[in-house]
Design a protein around this motif. Structure first.
Motif, PDB file in Angstrom:
ATOM      1  N   ILE A 188       7.882  18.495  13.344  1.00 43.56           N
ATOM      2  CA  ILE A 188       7.841  16.821  13.343  1.00 43.56           C
ATOM      3  C   ILE A 188       7.889  16.257  12.111  1.00 43.56           C
ATOM      4  O   ILE A 188       7.091  16.809  11.093  1.00 43.56           O
ATOM      5  CB  ILE A 188       6.448  16.613  14.091  1.00 43.56           C
ATOM      6  CG1 ILE A 188       6.117  17.391  15.406  1.00 43.56           C
ATOM      7  CG2 ILE A 188       6.263  15.258  14.119  1.00 43.56           C
ATOM      8  CD1 ILE A 188       7.070  17.064  16.423  1.00 43.56           C
ATOM      9  N   LEU A 189       8.968  15.467  11.870  1.00 37.60           N
ATOM     10  CA  LEU A 189       9.149  14.769  10.569  1.00 37.60           C
ATOM     11  C   LEU A 189       8.104  13.458  10.469  1.00 37.60           C
ATOM     12  O   LEU A 189       7.443  12.991  11.776  1.00 37.60           O
ATOM     13  CB  LEU A 189      10.453  14.032  10.408  1.00 37.60           C
ATOM     14  CG  LEU A 189      11.636  15.076  10.388  1.00 37.60           C
ATOM     15  CD1 LEU A 189      13.013  14.412  10.343  1.00 37.60           C
ATOM     16  CD2 LEU A 189      11.292  15.969   9.278  1.00 37.60           C
ATOM     17  N   TYR A 190       7.502  13.466   9.332  1.00 38.14           N
ATOM     18  CA  TYR A 190       6.482  12.076   9.286  1.00 38.14           C
ATOM     19  C   TYR A 190       6.669  11.508   7.997  1.00 38.14           C
ATOM     20  O   TYR A 190       7.266  11.987   6.955  1.00 38.14           O
ATOM     21  CB  TYR A 190       5.199  12.836   9.481  1.00 38.14           C
ATOM     22  CG  TYR A 190       4.618  13.759   8.311  1.00 38.14           C
ATOM     23  CD1 TYR A 190       4.149  13.131   7.177  1.00 38.14           C
ATOM     24  CD2 TYR A 190       5.027  15.125   8.595  1.00 38.14           C
ATOM     25  CE1 TYR A 190       3.669  14.395   6.045  1.00 38.14           C
ATOM     26  CE2 TYR A 190       4.463  15.938   7.560  1.00 38.14           C
ATOM     27  CZ  TYR A 190       3.875  15.685   6.415  1.00 38.14           C
ATOM     28  OH  TYR A 190       3.470  16.523   5.406  1.00 38.14           O
ATOM     29  N   GLN A 191       6.505  10.484   8.032  1.00 33.98           N
ATOM     30  CA  GLN A 191       6.464   9.520   6.839  1.00 33.98           C
ATOM     31  C   GLN A 191       5.006   9.250   6.103  1.00 33.98           C
ATOM     32  O   GLN A 191       4.081   8.785   6.662  1.00 33.98           O
ATOM     33  CB  GLN A 191       7.106   8.217   7.028  1.00 33.98           C
ATOM     34  CG  GLN A 191       7.567   7.229   5.924  1.00 33.98           C
ATOM     35  CD  GLN A 191       8.435   5.987   6.183  1.00 33.98           C
ATOM     36  OE1 GLN A 191       8.690   6.198   7.582  1.00 33.98           O
ATOM     37  NE2 GLN A 191       8.371   5.202   5.364  1.00 33.98           N
ATOM     38  N   LYS A 192       4.978   9.518   4.896  1.00 36.11           N
ATOM     39  CA  LYS A 192       3.750   9.178   4.005  1.00 36.11           C
ATOM     40  C   LYS A 192       3.679   7.594   3.759  1.00 36.11           C
ATOM     41  O   LYS A 192       4.612   7.290   3.169  1.00 36.11           O
ATOM     42  CB  LYS A 192       3.525  10.038   2.883  1.00 36.11           C
ATOM     43  CG  LYS A 192       3.346  11.568   3.167  1.00 36.11           C
ATOM     44  CD  LYS A 192       3.086  12.308   2.034  1.00 36.11           C
ATOM     45  CE  LYS A 192       2.737  13.752   2.183  1.00 36.11           C
ATOM     46  NZ  LYS A 192       2.333  14.567   1.113  1.00 36.11           N
ATOM     47  N   VAL A 193       2.720   7.000   4.132  1.00 35.40           N
ATOM     48  CA  VAL A 193       2.665   5.398   3.704  1.00 35.40           C
ATOM     49  C   VAL A 193       1.414   4.773   3.471  1.00 35.40           C
ATOM     50  O   VAL A 193       0.361   5.708   3.366  1.00 35.40           O
ATOM     51  CB  VAL A 193       2.996   4.817   4.963  1.00 35.40           C
ATOM     52  CG1 VAL A 193       4.412   5.049   5.594  1.00 35.40           C
ATOM     53  CG2 VAL A 193       1.920   4.833   6.107  1.00 35.40           C
ATOM     54  N   PRO A 194       1.322   4.036   2.582  1.00 30.51           N
ATOM     55  CA  PRO A 194       0.025   3.357   2.165  1.00 30.51           C
ATOM     56  C   PRO A 194      -0.911   2.861   3.281  1.00 30.51           C
ATOM     57  O   PRO A 194      -0.151   2.754   4.583  1.00 30.51           O
ATOM     58  CB  PRO A 194       0.458   2.315   1.297  1.00 30.51           C
ATOM     59  CG  PRO A 194       1.795   1.874   1.752  1.00 30.51           C
ATOM     60  CD  PRO A 194       2.548   3.001   2.263  1.00 30.51           C
ATOM     61  N   LEU A 195      -2.170   2.881   2.966  1.00 34.54           N
ATOM     62  CA  LEU A 195      -2.940   2.208   4.199  1.00 34.54           C
ATOM     63  C   LEU A 195      -2.538   0.934   4.848  1.00 34.54           C
ATOM     64  O   LEU A 195      -2.650   0.684   5.802  1.00 34.54           O
ATOM     65  CB  LEU A 195      -4.554   2.238   3.566  1.00 34.54           C
ATOM     66  CG  LEU A 195      -5.681   1.568   4.514  1.00 34.54           C
ATOM     67  CD1 LEU A 195      -5.596   2.797   5.662  1.00 34.54           C
ATOM     68  CD2 LEU A 195      -6.924   1.616   3.707  1.00 34.54           C
ATOM     69  N   GLU A 196      -2.248   0.040   3.503  1.00 31.46           N
ATOM     70  CA  GLU A 196      -1.702  -1.215   4.239  1.00 31.46           C
ATOM     71  C   GLU A 196      -0.703  -1.197   5.186  1.00 31.46           C
ATOM     72  O   GLU A 196      -0.804  -2.059   6.218  1.00 31.46           O
ATOM     73  CB  GLU A 196      -1.224  -2.054   3.264  1.00 31.46           C
ATOM     74  CG  GLU A 196      -2.115  -2.317   2.110  1.00 31.46           C
ATOM     75  CD  GLU A 196      -2.512  -1.149   1.222  1.00 31.46           C
ATOM     76  OE1 GLU A 196      -3.584  -1.047   0.307  1.00 31.46           O
ATOM     77  OE2 GLU A 196      -1.759  -0.336   1.016  1.00 31.46           O
ATOM     78  N   LYS A 197       0.178  -0.359   5.196  1.00 32.83           N
ATOM     79  CA  LYS A 197       1.056  -0.409   6.509  1.00 32.83           C
ATOM     80  C   LYS A 197       0.613   0.168   7.813  1.00 32.83           C
ATOM     81  O   LYS A 197       1.027  -0.443   8.918  1.00 32.83           O
ATOM     82  CB  LYS A 197       2.346   0.694   6.016  1.00 32.83           C
ATOM     83  CG  LYS A 197       3.701   0.524   7.112  1.00 32.83           C
ATOM     84  CD  LYS A 197       4.444   1.650   6.561  1.00 32.83           C
ATOM     85  CE  LYS A 197       5.678   1.989   7.686  1.00 32.83           C
ATOM     86  NZ  LYS A 197       6.329   0.529   7.824  1.00 32.83           N
ATOM     87  N   LEU A 198      -0.420   1.164   7.687  1.00 34.25           N
ATOM     88  CA  LEU A 198      -0.845   1.463   9.028  1.00 34.25           C
ATOM     89  C   LEU A 198      -1.804   0.416   9.467  1.00 34.25           C
ATOM     90  O   LEU A 198      -1.827   0.094  10.836  1.00 34.25           O
ATOM     91  CB  LEU A 198      -1.939   2.687   8.492  1.00 34.25           C
ATOM     92  CG  LEU A 198      -1.177   3.976   7.987  1.00 34.25           C
ATOM     93  CD1 LEU A 198      -2.155   5.069   7.772  1.00 34.25           C
ATOM     94  CD2 LEU A 198      -0.017   4.401   8.939  1.00 34.25           C
ATOM     95  N   ASN A 199      -2.353  -0.338   8.516  1.00 35.02           N
ATOM     96  CA  ASN A 199      -3.254  -1.417   8.983  1.00 35.02           C
ATOM     97  C   ASN A 199      -2.478  -2.490   9.664  1.00 35.02           C
ATOM     98  O   ASN A 199      -2.994  -3.488  10.468  1.00 35.02           O
ATOM     99  CB  ASN A 199      -4.242  -1.982   7.824  1.00 35.02           C
ATOM    100  CG  ASN A 199      -5.332  -1.268   7.537  1.00 35.02           C
ATOM    101  OD1 ASN A 199      -5.717  -0.106   8.341  1.00 35.02           O
ATOM    102  ND2 ASN A 199      -5.789  -0.976   6.281  1.00 35.02           N
TER     103      ASN A 199
END
Length: 247
Positions: free
Chosen positions: A50-61
């Motif tokens: 499964i490919l995943y992308q590491k992102v900052p907390l702000e993007k998730l929020n």
């Protein structure tokens, strides 16, 4: 904030989804996520390729304010099939395989419209890259008028390798590009064929153009430089249908 039905968030729900064999269009993981439970998550994602992308907390929020614990995913609304199985199924039906390869088509409405035409015309399957491709979401499903429920879709990790494999299987690669000198009506589409369609902004990747057996154009006599990607795909698909006499 309206959240899509296919949104999954939280480490435990994601782990359970992976164990259940769910497929995903996108997975976002917070940068620096650690802990025993997240270790299990990473292990299962690696196991399932499964490919995943590491992102900052702000993007998730921005996606959800609920307790996502640093993990948000969009479950796939369709079940993907391997390319070789799609090709094999076509041959088993006594038909010459016809595939659509979408390169850098990120607009969900274009994607849905292409899928609708492809399903109506009897295309055997659509191939999309795992990255830099339109998400199969509710908008794509709606634009396809439900066609995405019926036409096989293959999501591949390495599109370049997939194109090489298709050529080795005897499938000709026909790329649609305004840079070509030959018209799309001058190709023998009775042969097993994969039509490569690129985005309106960027076209087909140069590396994929080089792999194509044939590069073709759709003649344009007006002042507008190019056609909508879904319209270009439809014209080529129905030229195949015309030549094969399948409809």
């Amino acid at each position: 904030m309206n959240e899509p039905d296919n949104l999954i968030f939280g480490i435990r729900p994601m782990i359970e989804s992976l164990k259940a064999g769910k497929e995903f269009d996108k997975v976002f993981v917070q940068i620096g996520l650690k802990g025993d439970l997240s270790g299990e998550l990473f292990r299962l994602m690696k196991l399932g390729n499964i490919l995943y992308q590491k992102v900052p907390l702000e993007k998730l929020n921005r996606i959800t304010r609920k307790n996502h614990q640093g993990v948000i995913a969009f479950a796939s609304l369709v079940s993907y099939q391997p390319v070789n199985e799609i090709v094999q199924m076509a041959f088993e039906k006594g038909e010459s395989p016809l595939l659509i390869v979408l390169d850098r088509i990120t607009d969900v409405r274009n994607f849905g419209a292409i899928a609708r035409t492809a399903e109506c015309a009897g295309v055997h399957g659509i191939i999309i890259p795992a990255q830099n491709s339109a998400q199969i979401n509710a908008d794509a499903m709606k634009t396809s008028a439900g066609a995405l429920n019926f036409i096989p879709i293959s999501k591949v990790q390495n599109l370049s390798r997939t194109l090489d494999s298709l050529k080795e299987s005897g499938v000709q690669l026909v790329a649609a590009t305004e840079k070509a000198s030959k018209s799309y009506t001058q190709v023998d589409f009775s042969l097993p064929t994969a039509l490569i369609v690129g985005s309106e902004e960027d076209g087909i990747s140069p590396a994929f153009l080089k792999k194509a057996d044939q590069a073709v154009k759709i003649p344009i006599t007006g002042k507008t430089e190019s056609l909508n990607a879904s319209v270009a795909a439809a014209l080529m698909i129905y030229e195949v249908v015309r030549q094969r006499g399948t409809v």
